[in-house]
Scaffold this motif. Structure first.
Motif, PDB file in Angstrom:
ATOM      1  N   LEU A  45      39.012  39.432  45.008  1.00 54.64           N
ATOM      2  CA  LEU A  45      40.208  38.603  45.076  1.00 54.64           C
ATOM      3  C   LEU A  45      40.885  38.577  43.713  1.00 54.64           C
ATOM      4  O   LEU A  45      40.224  38.428  42.688  1.00 54.64           O
ATOM      5  CB  LEU A  45      39.846  37.183  45.524  1.00 54.64           C
ATOM      6  CG  LEU A  45      40.983  36.159  45.592  1.00 54.64           C
ATOM      7  CD1 LEU A  45      42.075  36.603  46.561  1.00 54.64           C
ATOM      8  CD2 LEU A  45      40.440  34.788  45.993  1.00 54.64           C
ATOM      9  N   LYS A  46      42.194  38.699  43.720  1.00 51.97           N
ATOM     10  CA  LYS A  46      42.976  38.685  42.491  1.00 51.97           C
ATOM     11  C   LYS A  46      42.716  37.409  41.701  1.00 51.97           C
ATOM     12  O   LYS A  46      42.616  36.317  42.249  1.00 51.97           O
ATOM     13  CB  LYS A  46      44.461  38.791  42.836  1.00 51.97           C
ATOM     14  CG  LYS A  46      45.393  38.821  41.629  1.00 51.97           C
ATOM     15  CD  LYS A  46      46.843  38.916  42.072  1.00 51.97           C
ATOM     16  CE  LYS A  46      47.796  38.905  40.875  1.00 51.97           C
ATOM     17  NZ  LYS A  46      49.216  38.977  41.303  1.00 51.97           N
ATOM     18  N   TYR A  70      31.263  39.764  47.293  1.00 50.46           N
ATOM     19  CA  TYR A  70      32.562  39.137  47.079  1.00 50.46           C
ATOM     20  C   TYR A  70      32.734  38.859  45.583  1.00 50.46           C
ATOM     21  O   TYR A  70      31.995  38.056  45.004  1.00 50.46           O
ATOM     22  CB  TYR A  70      32.667  37.855  47.907  1.00 50.46           C
ATOM     23  CG  TYR A  70      32.563  38.140  49.387  1.00 50.46           C
ATOM     24  CD1 TYR A  70      33.663  38.593  50.108  1.00 50.46           C
ATOM     25  CD2 TYR A  70      31.347  38.003  50.049  1.00 50.46           C
ATOM     26  CE1 TYR A  70      33.565  38.892  51.462  1.00 50.46           C
ATOM     27  CE2 TYR A  70      31.235  38.299  51.404  1.00 50.46           C
ATOM     28  CZ  TYR A  70      32.349  38.740  52.100  1.00 50.46           C
ATOM     29  OH  TYR A  70      32.240  39.049  53.433  1.00 50.46           O
ATOM     30  N   ASP A  71      33.693  39.532  45.010  1.00 55.94           N
ATOM     31  CA  ASP A  71      33.960  39.450  43.578  1.00 55.94           C
ATOM     32  C   ASP A  71      35.064  38.427  43.344  1.00 55.94           C
ATOM     33  O   ASP A  71      36.238  38.669  43.627  1.00 55.94           O
ATOM     34  CB  ASP A  71      34.383  40.822  43.064  1.00 55.94           C
ATOM     35  CG  ASP A  71      34.580  40.859  41.553  1.00 55.94           C
ATOM     36  OD1 ASP A  71      34.575  39.778  40.927  1.00 55.94           O
ATOM     37  OD2 ASP A  71      34.741  41.965  41.004  1.00 55.94           O
ATOM     38  N   LEU A  72      34.676  37.257  42.811  1.00 57.02           N
ATOM     39  CA  LEU A  72      35.635  36.186  42.549  1.00 57.02           C
ATOM     40  C   LEU A  72      35.681  35.845  41.062  1.00 57.02           C
ATOM     41  O   LEU A  72      35.971  34.701  40.687  1.00 57.02           O
ATOM     42  CB  LEU A  72      35.256  34.944  43.372  1.00 57.02           C
ATOM     43  CG  LEU A  72      35.319  35.131  44.897  1.00 57.02           C
ATOM     44  CD1 LEU A  72      34.834  33.872  45.611  1.00 57.02           C
ATOM     45  CD2 LEU A  72      36.725  35.462  45.344  1.00 57.02           C
ATOM     46  N   LEU A 111      28.005  36.438  46.207  1.00 59.91           N
ATOM     47  CA  LEU A 111      29.286  35.899  45.748  1.00 59.91           C
ATOM     48  C   LEU A 111      29.162  35.698  44.251  1.00 59.91           C
ATOM     49  O   LEU A 111      28.245  35.015  43.785  1.00 59.91           O
ATOM     50  CB  LEU A 111      29.612  34.590  46.454  1.00 59.91           C
ATOM     51  CG  LEU A 111      31.009  33.996  46.198  1.00 59.91           C
ATOM     52  CD1 LEU A 111      31.469  33.175  47.393  1.00 59.91           C
ATOM     53  CD2 LEU A 111      31.026  33.121  44.941  1.00 59.91           C
ATOM     54  N   GLU A 112      30.095  36.268  43.513  1.00 56.22           N
ATOM     55  CA  GLU A 112      30.013  36.233  42.055  1.00 56.22           C
ATOM     56  C   GLU A 112      31.306  35.721  41.441  1.00 56.22           C
ATOM     57  O   GLU A 112      32.402  36.125  41.821  1.00 56.22           O
ATOM     58  CB  GLU A 112      29.720  37.634  41.503  1.00 56.22           C
ATOM     59  CG  GLU A 112      29.616  37.671  39.983  1.00 56.22           C
ATOM     60  CD  GLU A 112      29.254  39.045  39.442  1.00 56.22           C
ATOM     61  OE1 GLU A 112      29.144  39.176  38.203  1.00 56.22           O
ATOM     62  OE2 GLU A 112      29.089  39.985  40.252  1.00 56.22           O
ATOM     63  N   GLY A 113      31.159  34.797  40.473  1.00 50.37           N
ATOM     64  CA  GLY A 113      32.216  34.522  39.521  1.00 50.37           C
ATOM     65  C   GLY A 113      33.201  33.423  39.815  1.00 50.37           C
ATOM     66  O   GLY A 113      34.139  33.235  39.055  1.00 50.37           O
ATOM     67  N   LEU A 114      33.046  32.648  40.867  1.00 52.63           N
ATOM     68  CA  LEU A 114      34.036  31.647  41.237  1.00 52.63           C
ATOM     69  C   LEU A 114      33.918  30.380  40.393  1.00 52.63           C
ATOM     70  O   LEU A 114      32.823  29.922  40.084  1.00 52.63           O
ATOM     71  CB  LEU A 114      33.856  31.289  42.717  1.00 52.63           C
ATOM     72  CG  LEU A 114      34.726  30.155  43.258  1.00 52.63           C
ATOM     73  CD1 LEU A 114      36.189  30.556  43.280  1.00 52.63           C
ATOM     74  CD2 LEU A 114      34.256  29.757  44.654  1.00 52.63           C
ATOM     75  N   VAL A 144      28.617  31.291  39.189  1.00 53.88           N
ATOM     76  CA  VAL A 144      29.553  30.368  39.832  1.00 53.88           C
ATOM     77  C   VAL A 144      29.553  29.061  39.062  1.00 53.88           C
ATOM     78  O   VAL A 144      28.510  28.585  38.602  1.00 53.88           O
ATOM     79  CB  VAL A 144      29.154  30.139  41.303  1.00 53.88           C
ATOM     80  CG1 VAL A 144      29.896  28.946  41.885  1.00 53.88           C
ATOM     81  CG2 VAL A 144      29.430  31.392  42.126  1.00 53.88           C
ATOM     82  N   GLU A 145      30.728  28.454  38.915  1.00 59.45           N
ATOM     83  CA  GLU A 145      30.850  27.180  38.205  1.00 59.45           C
ATOM     84  C   GLU A 145      31.459  26.146  39.141  1.00 59.45           C
ATOM     85  O   GLU A 145      32.477  26.387  39.774  1.00 59.45           O
ATOM     86  CB  GLU A 145      31.717  27.354  36.960  1.00 59.45           C
ATOM     87  CG  GLU A 145      31.723  26.141  36.051  1.00 59.45           C
ATOM     88  CD  GLU A 145      32.291  26.453  34.666  1.00 59.45           C
ATOM     89  OE1 GLU A 145      32.345  25.536  33.835  1.00 59.45           O
ATOM     90  OE2 GLU A 145      32.662  27.626  34.424  1.00 59.45           O
TER      91      GLU A 145
END
Length: 462
Positions: A45-46, A70-72, A111-114, A144-145
């Motif tokens: 996702l952008k 899912y790259d977030l 899921l990574e990085g949200l 994730v944070e």
């Protein structure tokens, strides 16, 4: 021979290329949602902010795919707390009515990085609200944070009930049955609401590594100075009297000055089970918890959990709640506002604890460094500086004081304990301490008759 090697090389390379998923780049949250139930996808996702202020189900976003990533990274979700009070959303068919922002099921999904936070002051319809609900197998949540808001009442922590009455919580991350082999890696949870940061219910083989949790503390003096609000309206009477999760109030429930509370609940916590499905085999490694009620609470799970290289600071009820067969290796905590660790349960056996005491000066409302109950434990207590531990603190065995021991009919005891106290803190053994194998720098003595009377009276003040 050379031809065979080359053929094998190009064959393996072709297979590797075929196994790599094509990265699907999407620009909007709406586009992103189209892939949440698709297997074998890699979706990015952008970067940017995304508003979540509408939903159709009580699980606002459901990720049900298998073998997907899912790259977030650099993505922010802003979740309106009003969604947690909507009574028109479609209920779940899993028998659990909880509301959550994101649920991840399926198998082998990452899921990574949200960065995700709730905003607004609207309390939910229930106390079970949470940001993440993970119920899949081989699910990974990475970097994730989470930042939580939206509990009610806010500012009084656990003094007005733990899910009952009109308390509405906002928890962080739940890992629950039928979850297996879940990994939480490098996650951060900032608790600005009443609730647990990370908790497990019926999950098996969970790894929580390199995670950080922080909350907020508040003194009862600050509460008593209020001239309006929830506590003021209740004339500063708590939900019950005596001991409440690390805080002492009067027998009639009146909030006392000179005490301190956490505005949230536990940092990392295991529940014993979920509807009969046991929580098993959890590993917590290289994690940090600050300013929560309990820091790392493995004691309620009886399977024997591992806690390695963790640090807990400024927690109110206890730094580490240790239970049956638990092992703590190279862990550390202070005792400013509550004991650094406790093994509180009389039925706990064979725990192993290696604890370094951090700077515990300048705290309030606590003089208990550690408490040990149960049977067959091996405990090492040390510190890098004797100045870190005030002279007023004690290590106590066979005590009701502090967290735990909610069965008033229990026979309090600490038996067959091996204790290596490398600090100058005094060790006090109360009635029920038998066959203690102790090596101690600090003095070791039996409790006086009056101390034993006080200890016995504490069993009715839980």
């Amino acid at each position: 021979m050379v031809f065979s090697v080359l053929l094998l090389f190009f064959s393996c390379r072709a297979q590797s290329t075929a196994n790599q998923k094509t990265i699907i780049e999407v620009n909007t949250l709406s586009e992103f949602k189209n892939y949440l139930n698709q297997d074998n996808v890699h979706v990015k996702l952008k970067a940017g902010n995304n508003q979540i202020d509408d939903a159709q189900k009580i699980r606002f976003i459901e990720i049900t795919s298998n073998n997907s990533y899912y790259d977030l990274r650099d993505v922010r979700f802003m979740v309106d707390t009003k969604l947690f009070s909507r009574d028109d959303l479609i209920k779940s068919n899993d028998g659990n009515s909880m509301y959550c922002a994101i649920e991840i099921s399926g198998k082998n999904t990452t899921l990574e990085g949200l960065y995700i936070e709730t905003y607004g002051d609207t309390p939910g319809r229930q106390s079970k609200n949470k940001i993440f609900n993970i119920v899949g197998e081989d699910v990974t949540l990475k970097d994730v944070e989470v930042r939580t808001t939206g509990s009610s009442p806010w500012g009084y922590g656990y003094l007005y009930g733990l899910g009952g009455n009109d308390v509405r919580k906002m928890n962080g991350i739940r890992v629950g049955y039928p979850a297996k082999n879940v990994k939480l890696l490098g996650c951060k949870v900032h608790m600005r609401a009443m609730g647990h940061a990370i908790f497990l219910q019926g999950a098996e083989n969970t790894l929580i590594e390199n995670c950080q949790v922080d909350g907020l503390l508040r003194t009862t003096d600050a509460m008593l100075a209020e001239t309006s609000g929830y506590g003021f309206d209740k004339k500063f009477y708590a939900g019950k009297g005596n001991y409440i999760e690390g805080t002492i109030v009067a027998e009639d429930g009146k909030i006392l000055p000179g005490e301190i509370i956490s505005l949230s609940e536990d940092g990392i916590r295991m529940y014993p089970d979920y509807k009969g499905h046991e929580t098993k085999n959890t590993t917590v490694k290289n994690c940090t918890v600050t300013q929560m009620r309990r820091g790392i609470c493995t004691g309620l799970s009886t399977s024997g959990d591992m806690v390695i290289d963790c640090v807990v600071r400024d927690c109110v009820a206890t730094g580490y709640n240790v239970g049956n067969e638990d092992t703590l290796i190279n862990c550390s905590a202070d005792a400013k506002y509550g004991e650094a660790f406790c093994i509180p349960y009389t039925n706990a056996k064979n725990a192993k604890v290696e604890m370094t005491i951090l700077d515990s000066r300048h705290g309030i409302a606590n003089n208990l460094l550690a408490k040990i109950n149960g049977t067959g434990h091996q405990v090492v207590i040390k510190t890098k500086s004797s100045e870190y531990i005030p002279d007023s603190m004690f290590i106590k065995l066979s005590v009701w004081e502090g967290y735990g021991n909610f069965n008033e009919k229990a026979t309090m005891h600490a038996t067959e304990i091996k204790l290596d106290n490398q600090t100058e803190t005094e060790v006090i053994t109360f009635n029920g301490t038998e066959n203690l194998d102790v090596k101690s720098v600090g003095k070791v003595r039996e409790a006086t008759d009056s101390e034993n009377v006080i200890n016995e009276s504490n069993r009715t003040k839980r």
